[in-house]
Motif scaffolding. Structure first.
Motif, PDB file in Angstrom:
ATOM      1  N   PRO A 290       0.831  -1.205   0.000  1.00 38.99           N
ATOM      2  CA  PRO A 290       0.000   0.000   0.000  1.00 38.99           C
ATOM      3  C   PRO A 290       0.862   1.249   0.000  1.00 38.99           C
ATOM      4  CG  PRO A 290      -0.001  -1.043   2.167  1.00 38.99           C
ATOM      5  CD  PRO A 290       0.683  -1.990   1.229  1.00 38.99           C
ATOM      6  N   ASN A 291       0.463   2.218  -0.786  1.00 40.67           N
ATOM      7  CA  ASN A 291       1.294   3.406  -0.980  1.00 40.67           C
ATOM      8  C   ASN A 291       0.443   4.662  -0.762  1.00 40.67           C
ATOM      9  OD1 ASN A 291       3.468   5.093  -1.822  1.00 40.67           O
ATOM     10  ND2 ASN A 291       4.242   3.454  -3.117  1.00 40.67           N
ATOM     11  N   ALA A 292       0.158   5.429  -1.801  1.00 38.81           N
ATOM     12  CA  ALA A 292      -0.619   6.649  -1.647  1.00 38.81           C
ATOM     13  C   ALA A 292      -2.027   6.349  -1.145  1.00 38.81           C
ATOM     14  CB  ALA A 292      -0.691   7.390  -2.973  1.00 38.81           C
ATOM     15  N   VAL A 293      -2.569   7.278  -0.351  1.00 40.68           N
ATOM     16  CA  VAL A 293      -3.934   7.179   0.153  1.00 40.68           C
ATOM     17  C   VAL A 293      -4.664   8.468  -0.206  1.00 40.68           C
ATOM     18  CG1 VAL A 293      -5.397   6.664   2.138  1.00 40.68           C
ATOM     19  CG2 VAL A 293      -3.019   5.883   2.116  1.00 40.68           C
ATOM     20  N   MET A 294      -5.880   8.337  -0.739  1.00 37.63           N
ATOM     21  CA  MET A 294      -6.682   9.497  -1.145  1.00 37.63           C
ATOM     22  C   MET A 294      -8.078   9.390  -0.566  1.00 37.63           C
ATOM     23  SD  MET A 294      -5.439   9.167  -5.078  1.00 37.63           S
ATOM     24  CE  MET A 294      -5.178   7.412  -4.792  1.00 37.63           C
ATOM     25  N   LEU A 295      -8.739  10.530  -0.409  1.00 38.80           N
ATOM     26  CA  LEU A 295     -10.097  10.580   0.106  1.00 38.80           C
ATOM     27  C   LEU A 295     -10.939  11.443  -0.817  1.00 38.80           C
ATOM     28  CD1 LEU A 295     -11.784   9.613   2.578  1.00 38.80           C
ATOM     29  CD2 LEU A 295     -11.295  11.836   3.617  1.00 38.80           C
ATOM     30  N   SER A 296     -12.109  10.930  -1.200  1.00 39.32           N
ATOM     31  CA  SER A 296     -12.986  11.661  -2.109  1.00 39.32           C
ATOM     32  C   SER A 296     -13.477  12.956  -1.478  1.00 39.32           C
ATOM     33  CB  SER A 296     -14.175  10.782  -2.498  1.00 39.32           C
ATOM     34  OG  SER A 296     -14.934  10.445  -1.346  1.00 39.32           O
ATOM     35  N   GLU A 297     -13.984  13.850  -2.315  1.00 39.06           N
ATOM     36  CA  GLU A 297     -14.426  15.166  -1.870  1.00 39.06           C
ATOM     37  C   GLU A 297     -15.476  15.076  -0.767  1.00 39.06           C
ATOM     38  OE1 GLU A 297     -14.039  19.318  -2.057  1.00 39.06           O
ATOM     39  OE2 GLU A 297     -12.954  17.886  -3.312  1.00 39.06           O
ATOM     40  N   ASP A 298     -16.371  14.092  -0.841  1.00 44.52           N
ATOM     41  CA  ASP A 298     -17.413  13.957   0.182  1.00 44.52           C
ATOM     42  C   ASP A 298     -16.949  13.186   1.413  1.00 44.52           C
ATOM     43  OD1 ASP A 298     -17.323  11.326  -0.681  1.00 44.52           O
ATOM     44  OD2 ASP A 298     -19.355  11.291  -1.480  1.00 44.52           O
ATOM     45  N   GLY A 299     -15.692  12.735   1.408  1.00 50.61           N
ATOM     46  CA  GLY A 299     -15.141  12.033   2.559  1.00 50.61           C
ATOM     47  C   GLY A 299     -15.627  10.620   2.740  1.00 50.61           C
ATOM     48  N   ARG A 300     -16.339  10.073   1.757  1.00 45.89           N
ATOM     49  CA  ARG A 300     -16.964   8.770   1.914  1.00 45.89           C
ATOM     50  C   ARG A 300     -16.217   7.624   1.239  1.00 45.89           C
ATOM     51  NH1 ARG A 300     -19.990   8.551   6.286  1.00 45.89           N
ATOM     52  NH2 ARG A 300     -21.533  10.244   6.404  1.00 45.89           N
ATOM     53  N   THR A 301     -15.247   7.937   0.379  1.00 47.79           N
ATOM     54  CA  THR A 301     -14.503   6.879  -0.325  1.00 47.79           C
ATOM     55  C   THR A 301     -13.009   7.109  -0.143  1.00 47.79           C
ATOM     56  OG1 THR A 301     -16.246   6.703  -1.989  1.00 47.79           O
ATOM     57  CG2 THR A 301     -14.127   5.698  -2.505  1.00 47.79           C
ATOM     58  N   LEU A 302     -12.342   6.126   0.403  1.00 47.15           N
ATOM     59  CA  LEU A 302     -10.890   6.159   0.578  1.00 47.15           C
ATOM     60  C   LEU A 302     -10.270   5.223  -0.446  1.00 47.15           C
ATOM     61  CD1 LEU A 302      -8.909   6.296   3.847  1.00 47.15           C
ATOM     62  CD2 LEU A 302      -8.376   4.443   2.244  1.00 47.15           C
ATOM     63  N   ILE A 303      -9.245   5.688  -1.134  1.00 55.60           N
ATOM     64  CA  ILE A 303      -8.601   4.921  -2.206  1.00 55.60           C
ATOM     65  C   ILE A 303      -7.125   4.742  -1.879  1.00 55.60           C
ATOM     66  CG2 ILE A 303      -8.102   4.793  -4.679  1.00 55.60           C
ATOM     67  CD1 ILE A 303     -10.489   6.738  -5.082  1.00 55.60           C
ATOM     68  N   VAL A 304      -6.640   3.522  -2.002  1.00 57.50           N
ATOM     69  CA  VAL A 304      -5.243   3.194  -1.724  1.00 57.50           C
ATOM     70  C   VAL A 304      -4.584   2.662  -2.996  1.00 57.50           C
ATOM     71  CG1 VAL A 304      -3.669   1.799  -0.326  1.00 57.50           C
ATOM     72  CG2 VAL A 304      -5.830   2.589   0.655  1.00 57.50           C
ATOM     73  N   ALA A 305      -3.398   3.174  -3.298  1.00 55.32           N
ATOM     74  CA  ALA A 305      -2.597   2.634  -4.399  1.00 55.32           C
ATOM     75  C   ALA A 305      -1.840   1.411  -3.900  1.00 55.32           C
ATOM     76  CB  ALA A 305      -1.615   3.691  -4.901  1.00 55.32           C
ATOM     77  N   GLU A 306      -2.070   0.266  -4.541  1.00 54.58           N
ATOM     78  CA  GLU A 306      -1.316  -0.948  -4.226  1.00 54.58           C
ATOM     79  C   GLU A 306      -0.248  -1.104  -5.304  1.00 54.58           C
ATOM     80  OE1 GLU A 306      -3.432  -4.441  -2.492  1.00 54.58           O
ATOM     81  OE2 GLU A 306      -5.185  -3.439  -3.345  1.00 54.58           O
ATOM     82  N   THR A 307       0.956  -0.713  -4.973  1.00 58.64           N
ATOM     83  CA  THR A 307       2.007  -0.558  -5.984  1.00 58.64           C
ATOM     84  C   THR A 307       2.321  -1.852  -6.717  1.00 58.64           C
ATOM     85  OG1 THR A 307       2.962   1.293  -4.755  1.00 58.64           O
ATOM     86  CG2 THR A 307       4.388   0.191  -6.345  1.00 58.64           C
TER      87      THR A 307
END
Length: 298
Positions: free
Chosen positions: A146-163
């Protein structure tokens, strides 16, 4: 192809780029420092810790930074000194890595899951959550580097880059910060089985590293094994690519920011797999103008 413009060079290894309060921030991790950089390239060291990487800010404006080898999250004190925020040593293997801090002050920290530099065989890793009071827990398991972590504008979806899985994985976020089951947000290439390190790295056809979300729900991702930065649509379609400005460099980070959110800052450094002179300062920050502005966090 978009034009890349040099913002700052002379780094040891720039990572963890962020835009905050009118300046760029990045970790220069072999120099053990976090820097802030103006849009015209004037830099300032704002925090000194052991091997920094992921960055974020608490609701009160305090800077947090991950210490990769120290397996800690540090907070910048009022005088610029590091203050321990959390110790993740019981939860992070290999090296701690990137971090997302949400609007409530919860920090989601990634780690390699194995000793990369020693050539250890890859194994699954967790996403670690640090609550505002410093309590550490596991937020998700079974991730491949797991690398970068992002959160959508509404705060409801978290996305992780699996390198090393060549994918971006999404989780629904509950009000208390807990995560639902993971689902594939974008499969960029086939996921290789976890065998030896050499075999896995040789089989990865897109290695998402530092990433950033835009207002159309797409992601700019640095591909740290193939010398490109790409804009990716949901599902994994590559919509656009930017090539490295110098063939000796590799993209390791990407972040949207600037006053209108339409500047893409990229972190470049020599390939980590190649032996380099000790103390070399060959890392650089480059910018490009894009059409769709930043959204979400970080």
């Amino acid at each position: 192809m978009r034009d890349l413009t040099l913002l700052l060079d002379g780094g040891t290894f720039f990572e963890g780029a962020r835009w905050h309060d009118g300046r760029w921030y990045a970790s220069d991790f072999y120099a053990d420092r976090v820097i802030a950089v103006t849009e015209d390239g004037v830099e300032e060291t704002v925090l000194s810790i052991e091997r920094p990487s992921g960055l974020g800010w608490l609701p009160d404006g305090s800077l947090l930074a991950v210490s990769m080898t120290g397996h800690k999250v540090w907070r910048r004190g009022g005088g610029g000194e590091p203050v321990l925020h959390a110790d993740t040593a019981g939860f992070t293997r290999g090296e701690a890595n990137d971090m997302l801090v949400d609007a409530a002050g919860r920090a989601y920290v990634t780690h390699y899951g194995f000793d990369l530099m020693a050539g250890e065989a890859p194994r699954p890793a967790d996403l670690v959550r640090v609550d505002p009071d410093g309590t550490v827990s596991r937020a998700a398991t079974g991730l491949h580097f797991p690398n970068a972590v992002m959160l959508s504008e509404d705060g409801r979806t978290l996305i992780v880059a699996e390198t090393i899985a060549a994918r971006l994985t999404a989780f629904d976020v509950a009000d208390d910060g807990s995560l639902g089951p993971g689902r594939v947000w974008g499969q960029l290439a086939p996921t290789p089985p976890l065998t030896t390190l050499d075999e896995v790295i040789g089989a990865v056809r897109f290695a998402p590293d530092g990433c950033t979300l835009d207002a159309e729900g797409c992601i700019w991702a640095a591909d740290s094994l193939h010398k490109r930065c790409a804009r990716i649509g949901p599902g994994g379609e590559i919509l656009e690519e930017i090539a490295v400005p110098d063939d000796d460099l590799v993209f390791y980070g990407a972040m949207l920011g600037g006053e209108d959110g339409r500047t893409l800052l990229t972190c470049l450094a020599p390939d980590w797999r190649q032996a380099r002179p000790e103390g070399e300062r060959a890392s650089a920050l480059y910018t490009a103008r894009v059409d769709v502005p930043h959204a979400g966090l970080p």
